[in-house]
Design an enzyme around this catalytic site. Structure first.
Site, PDB file in Angstrom:
ATOM      1  N   HIS A 260      23.457 -28.208 -13.441  1.00 55.45           N
ATOM      2  CA  HIS A 260      23.071 -29.614 -13.252  1.00 55.45           C
ATOM      3  C   HIS A 260      23.374 -30.363 -14.558  1.00 55.45           C
ATOM      4  O   HIS A 260      24.541 -30.588 -14.876  1.00 55.45           O
ATOM      5  CB  HIS A 260      21.601 -29.684 -12.851  1.00 55.45           C
ATOM      6  CG  HIS A 260      21.173 -31.012 -12.296  1.00 55.45           C
ATOM      7  ND1 HIS A 260      22.040 -32.080 -12.116  1.00 55.45           N
ATOM      8  CD2 HIS A 260      19.958 -31.470 -11.897  1.00 55.45           C
ATOM      9  CE1 HIS A 260      21.384 -33.111 -11.612  1.00 55.45           C
ATOM     10  NE2 HIS A 260      20.121 -32.772 -11.477  1.00 55.45           N
ATOM     11  N   HIS A 299      34.122 -32.646  -7.387  1.00 58.98           N
ATOM     12  CA  HIS A 299      32.762 -32.927  -6.924  1.00 58.98           C
ATOM     13  C   HIS A 299      32.747 -32.828  -5.408  1.00 58.98           C
ATOM     14  O   HIS A 299      33.562 -33.457  -4.731  1.00 58.98           O
ATOM     15  CB  HIS A 299      32.308 -34.316  -7.373  1.00 58.98           C
ATOM     16  CG  HIS A 299      30.834 -34.540  -7.239  1.00 58.98           C
ATOM     17  ND1 HIS A 299      30.202 -34.619  -6.013  1.00 58.98           N
ATOM     18  CD2 HIS A 299      29.852 -34.688  -8.175  1.00 58.98           C
ATOM     19  CE1 HIS A 299      28.909 -34.811  -6.203  1.00 58.98           C
ATOM     20  NE2 HIS A 299      28.665 -34.848  -7.505  1.00 58.98           N
ATOM     21  N   ASP A 347      30.265 -35.606 -15.273  1.00 59.75           N
ATOM     22  CA  ASP A 347      30.012 -34.757 -16.438  1.00 59.75           C
ATOM     23  C   ASP A 347      31.167 -34.835 -17.433  1.00 59.75           C
ATOM     24  O   ASP A 347      30.956 -34.911 -18.651  1.00 59.75           O
ATOM     25  CB  ASP A 347      29.808 -33.299 -15.999  1.00 59.75           C
ATOM     26  CG  ASP A 347      28.643 -33.147 -15.041  1.00 59.75           C
ATOM     27  OD1 ASP A 347      27.570 -33.690 -15.347  1.00 59.75           O
ATOM     28  OD2 ASP A 347      28.799 -32.502 -13.997  1.00 59.75           O
TER      29      ASP A 347
END
Length: 405
Positions: A260, A299, A347
């Protein structure tokens, strides 16, 4: 805006089938399609896709369908907070990307997420100093931002005025105070009523023009992303009647995992490794041959590319912190996309900002956590107001007990 139809790969991913199977559904009249915006591709009805999924899940049985829904599957809870579409996400019906590009602050975004209406919970002042126990904790320079914040929140909860109040205004006032305090804790700054993005950038003492605006944009885009792992953990804690301080501690604990929030640190390390390589393309190919992950790319909810990353990388190009380093990062992104078709996600974008301004991976994670705190508080408020306890049942698949006798 075309939100009721999906691109082919997005539709296939939702169904969990190949493109060939998707096309078979179209030929049988089970999924409607129409020309895409570029005239060369086609789009597929989102409502037809959802109906197919629902019928399939119903056929599997309620228990099995619920189990599958917990892993990128069907929605498991109702919320009015945020919505994800392949082209971007929305906060209470307003485009998060438009908010970020339009100059919204994290505080303004929080008011929207918390459904404050005309009420502004941020007008209240702040204590001008930290409690003694928190001040001592902030003096420990070897404690990373996430751990420092997680340790300090229970200490701040001791002095919370309305910790268990059911009054909506009290709850939103406490949420505003908590958002500002956690942002300050994440960057080891004193409590402040200044906009959160300025507080954070000032604490880093970079003196870089443009970084404050870039961080503002990142905070808004990070503010919420539907029912991700940390938001779900926050809601579970809130459903028990826990205080806002306790619920966001659950979010922080979940965020700390490598799958995460820790993904930003892995993306930062990947960028640093690649920037030291004379031929990054060779290292990328080597990783792919060995089946290793490329942190910060791809993703599941954005098969055509994470729009949050696109916005942040475009904004970073406008600031051009270190032209040579920025060019190297852009070449790395192009190399990965050419080699395997994967595009950067949020990210990677946060890690690129930290790398471009020669900041640490901890700062990339601090930006993510400060922004997502607004969303956690929104989910906690919504769950508290629903008054329901989240307590799913487990489907036991282990060894069955022996029968007596």
């Amino acid at each position: 805006m075309r939100t009721d139809y999906l691109a082919a790969q997005d539709a296939a991913n939702r169904l969990g089938v190949s493109l060939a199977t998707l096309y078979a559904y179209v030929s049988r009249g089970r999924v409607d399609s129409r020309p895409g915006p570029d005239g060369r591709t086609r789009e597929y009805s989102a409502s037809d896709i959802e109906q197919l999924i629902e019928r399939r899940q119903a056929g599997r049985g309620a228990a099995q369908g619920a189990a599958h829904s917990l892993a990128w599957g069907l929605p498991v809870m109702e919320t009015r907070i945020s919505l994800i579409r392949s082209h971007g996400h929305y906060y209470r019906g307003e485009s998060a990307i438009a908010l970020a590009k339009g100059g919204a602050t994290l505080e303004e975004t929080a008011r929207l997420l918390w459904d404050c209406g005309e009420h502004d919970p941020f007008v209240a002042g702040l204590p001008d100093h930290w409690p003694k126990a928190v001040a001592l904790l902030l003096q420990q320079s070897n404690v990373p931002p996430l751990e420092r914040t997680t340790a300090a929140l229970p200490l701040l909860a001791l002095d919370a005025t309305h910790a268990h109040s059911t009054d909506p205004l009290h709850r939103r006032h406490d949420a505003a105070l908590l958002l500002r305090e956690t942002a300050a804790l994440l960057c080891a700054a004193p409590p402040s009523t200044q906009p959160i993005h300025r507080v954070m950038v000032t604490s880093w003492r970079t003196g870089e023009l443009g970084l404050s605006e870039l961080v503002r944009c990142a905070l808004v885009l990070c503010a919420d992303h539907e029912l991700n792992a940390s938001s779900f953990a926050t809601r579970v804690a809130a459903s028990t009647g826990a205080s806002l301080h306790a619920t966001v501690c659950a979010g922080l604990a979940t965020l700390s995992g490598p799958h995460h929030g820790g993904a930003a640190a892995r993306a930062h390390a990947f960028i640093q490794d690649m920037l030291r390589e004379r031929k990054p393309i060779d290292r990328v190919r080597e990783r792919l041959r060995r089946g290793e992950a490329l942190p910060g790319f791809g993703h599941p909810l954005y098969p055509e590319g994470d729009p949050r990353a696109m916005v942040l990388l475009d904004a970073m190009r406008a600031t051009r912190p270190r032209p040579a380093k920025l060019s190297a990062i852009e070449r790395l992104i192009e190399t990965v996309q050419t080699q395997c078709g994967r595009r950067p996600n949020l990210d990677l974008a946060l890690a690129a900002i930290a790398s471009g301004y020669e900041l640490s991976a901890d700062i990339a994670l601090a930006i993510f956590a400060a922004g997502r705190m607004a969303g956690w508080l929104a989910h906690a408020l919504e769950q508290q107001e629903s008054g329901s306890l989240i307590r799913p049942r487990a489907s036991y698949v282990g060894r069955m007990p022996q029968r007596d006798g």
